[in-house]
Design a protein around this motif. Sequence first.
Motif, PDB file in Angstrom:
ATOM      1  N   THR A   1       8.678  -4.933 -11.307  1.00  0.00           N
ATOM      2  CA  THR A   1       8.127  -4.266 -12.488  1.00  0.00           C
ATOM      3  C   THR A   1       9.160  -4.028 -13.585  1.00  0.00           C
ATOM      4  O   THR A   1       8.788  -3.888 -14.740  1.00  0.00           O
ATOM      5  N   VAL A   2      10.438  -3.969 -13.234  1.00  0.00           N
ATOM      6  CA  VAL A   2      11.429  -3.629 -14.257  1.00  0.00           C
ATOM      7  C   VAL A   2      12.434  -4.760 -14.495  1.00  0.00           C
ATOM      8  O   VAL A   2      12.661  -5.162 -15.638  1.00  0.00           O
TER       9      VAL A   2
ATOM     10  N   GLY B   1      21.573  -0.073 -15.790  1.00  0.00           N
ATOM     11  CA  GLY B   1      20.877   1.200 -15.972  1.00  0.00           C
ATOM     12  C   GLY B   1      19.370   1.081 -15.831  1.00  0.00           C
ATOM     13  O   GLY B   1      18.697   2.043 -15.453  1.00  0.00           O
ATOM     14  N   GLN B   2      18.825  -0.099 -16.132  1.00  0.00           N
ATOM     15  CA  GLN B   2      17.378  -0.301 -16.009  1.00  0.00           C
ATOM     16  C   GLN B   2      16.939  -0.166 -14.551  1.00  0.00           C
ATOM     17  O   GLN B   2      15.966   0.516 -14.242  1.00  0.00           O
TER      18      GLN B   2
ATOM     19  N   PRO C   1      10.705  -8.894 -15.153  1.00  0.00           N
ATOM     20  CA  PRO C   1      10.072  -9.111 -16.467  1.00  0.00           C
ATOM     21  C   PRO C   1      11.098  -9.189 -17.596  1.00  0.00           C
ATOM     22  O   PRO C   1      10.912  -9.926 -18.561  1.00  0.00           O
ATOM     23  N   GLN C   2      12.187  -8.429 -17.467  1.00  0.00           N
ATOM     24  CA  GLN C   2      13.228  -8.504 -18.500  1.00  0.00           C
ATOM     25  C   GLN C   2      14.110  -9.731 -18.300  1.00  0.00           C
ATOM     26  O   GLN C   2      14.562 -10.348 -19.263  1.00  0.00           O
TER      27      GLN C   2
ATOM     28  N   GLN D   1       9.659  -3.129  -5.853  1.00  0.00           N
ATOM     29  CA  GLN D   1       8.985  -2.638  -7.071  1.00  0.00           C
ATOM     30  C   GLN D   1       9.927  -2.662  -8.268  1.00  0.00           C
ATOM     31  O   GLN D   1       9.532  -3.016  -9.378  1.00  0.00           O
TER      32      GLN D   1
ATOM     33  N   ARG E   1      12.736 -13.071 -19.720  1.00  0.00           N
ATOM     34  CA  ARG E   1      12.842 -13.254 -21.168  1.00  0.00           C
ATOM     35  C   ARG E   1      14.171 -13.880 -21.559  1.00  0.00           C
ATOM     36  O   ARG E   1      14.237 -14.665 -22.498  1.00  0.00           O
TER      37      ARG E   1
ATOM     38  N   ILE F   1      12.812  -9.268 -26.444  1.00  0.00           N
ATOM     39  CA  ILE F   1      12.743  -7.812 -26.502  1.00  0.00           C
ATOM     40  C   ILE F   1      13.879  -7.262 -27.330  1.00  0.00           C
ATOM     41  O   ILE F   1      14.999  -7.752 -27.249  1.00  0.00           O
ATOM     42  N   VAL F   2      13.540  -6.260 -28.093  1.00  0.00           N
ATOM     43  CA  VAL F   2      14.581  -5.610 -28.873  1.00  0.00           C
ATOM     44  C   VAL F   2      15.283  -4.600 -27.980  1.00  0.00           C
ATOM     45  O   VAL F   2      14.645  -3.878 -27.239  1.00  0.00           O
ATOM     46  N   ARG F   3      16.592  -4.541 -28.102  1.00  0.00           N
ATOM     47  CA  ARG F   3      17.324  -3.508 -27.380  1.00  0.00           C
ATOM     48  C   ARG F   3      17.981  -2.583 -28.368  1.00  0.00           C
ATOM     49  O   ARG F   3      18.426  -2.993 -29.385  1.00  0.00           O
TER      50      ARG F   3
END
Lengths: 216, 253
Positions: A132-133, A114-115, A136-137, A128, A140, A214-216
């Motif tokens: 950018t999305v 979904g991201q 970076p995730q 992009q 982590r 990151i918190v989800r």
Amino acid sequence: MQFISDNSDLLWSAFLTTLSLAVLSGLVALVLGTVLAAMRVSPMLPLRGLATFFVETFRNTPLTVVFFFLVFGIVQLDLQFPSRFTAAVAALGLYTSAFVCEAVRSGINAVPPGQAEAARALGLGFGQTLTTVVLPQAFRTVVPPLGNVWIALAKNTSIAAGFATTELTAALQRLTNVNGNQILLVFAVIIAAYLVITLPSAWAIRVIERKVAIVR
Amino acid sequence: MSVTSAATGEPLVELSGVNKWFGELHVLQDVDLTIARGEVVVVIGPSGSGKSTLCRTINRLESIDQGRITIDGTPLPEEGKALAALRSDVGMVFQSFNLFAHKTILENVTLGPVKVRGKSKAEAEARARELLDRVGVGHQADKVPAQLSGGQQQRVAIARALAMDPKVMLFDEPTSALDPEMINEVLEVMTSLARDGMTMVVVTHEMGFARRAANRVVFMDAGRVVESSDPETFFTAPSSDRAKDFLSKILNH
């Protein structure tokens, strides 16, 4: 201890050689591995095929064979690296990039689809969306596996000893040859030098992991 | 009683002869649907009827196997720059919000305008704060999505879509993942958008919203558009047996 100070120049330069081999080839592997991972998830079949071929080649070839090829094999193609050190960086970087690629790719697959959909729905292109999305995730979640790859790389630098690069393992061979009565001490010093590189890495990896969670 | 401004009648989104298969499953069967500028179309139907898939074909998050979809006269292009440009004019709100988990609320709303529209950061932030205030989450701008409730996240998702100044907004079951007490805050934002004349395609199970805000209700079953009429007619005098059966199951409890 007299022995250590007598050989401090050799030990220090060998330590720096190991460290710079690991850091430089680590950077090569990180950049190249990330590009390869991006290629392997791209919608373009030729890019996917090329990256898969590259990764499977280097992942399934023994590192020593990669060294042999880059130091001696390519001479037959009229190619040569400017120095044994650069050949070692290339061999370690290419070999490790295959493992970085697979770690990063697993991170990309762990980002909820979904991201990327939300990014595409906003009008971001493939590149992009990735930079950018998704990446970076992804990074982590791949800090722990990348930490493993980094530690394996730091130890794999020892293969360069067999190819005329005086790093720690080469120093070990040289010192044990001439100091037969000090073998245990030589081993202890060399192992400690490797630990100086790998142990703080393990600690740094844990810190980075906590910082970027990151918190989800 | 409908609160929406009257649609102009000029077609904005047109689907004609759309067919799609997931393997053996024929999920969209000869779908023809025209959505006029300013029109609010609510798509309802049982689960598995193809309504979400239909919604997702409009910005080509799902490709179609046959047929033609045009937005503002432009046929949907193949994957690439042209498609990205077209998607930037089509806002989308997802069932699971899909806010960017690694970015703050404010960054979620400014990302599209900065990266796609090339707006300056300051300009994008000013507009983002305005939109966040409008959906009632302005004071949460510096938090990350996980710190917000579902209803707040979904309102941010609406603001994120609005920041692109879309020609049409697609809502894919926007309240289905929400706790009951949060559904209304999202529906209120959607109702106010409808009132302001936004062209909307809303896949939902919220019949109250359909009655209140829709110009037209499209009922789907087994991949086909079975019925398409104004909400009053649809809810009081549905013409197909399938719609009557569906309504009796969801309205009588």
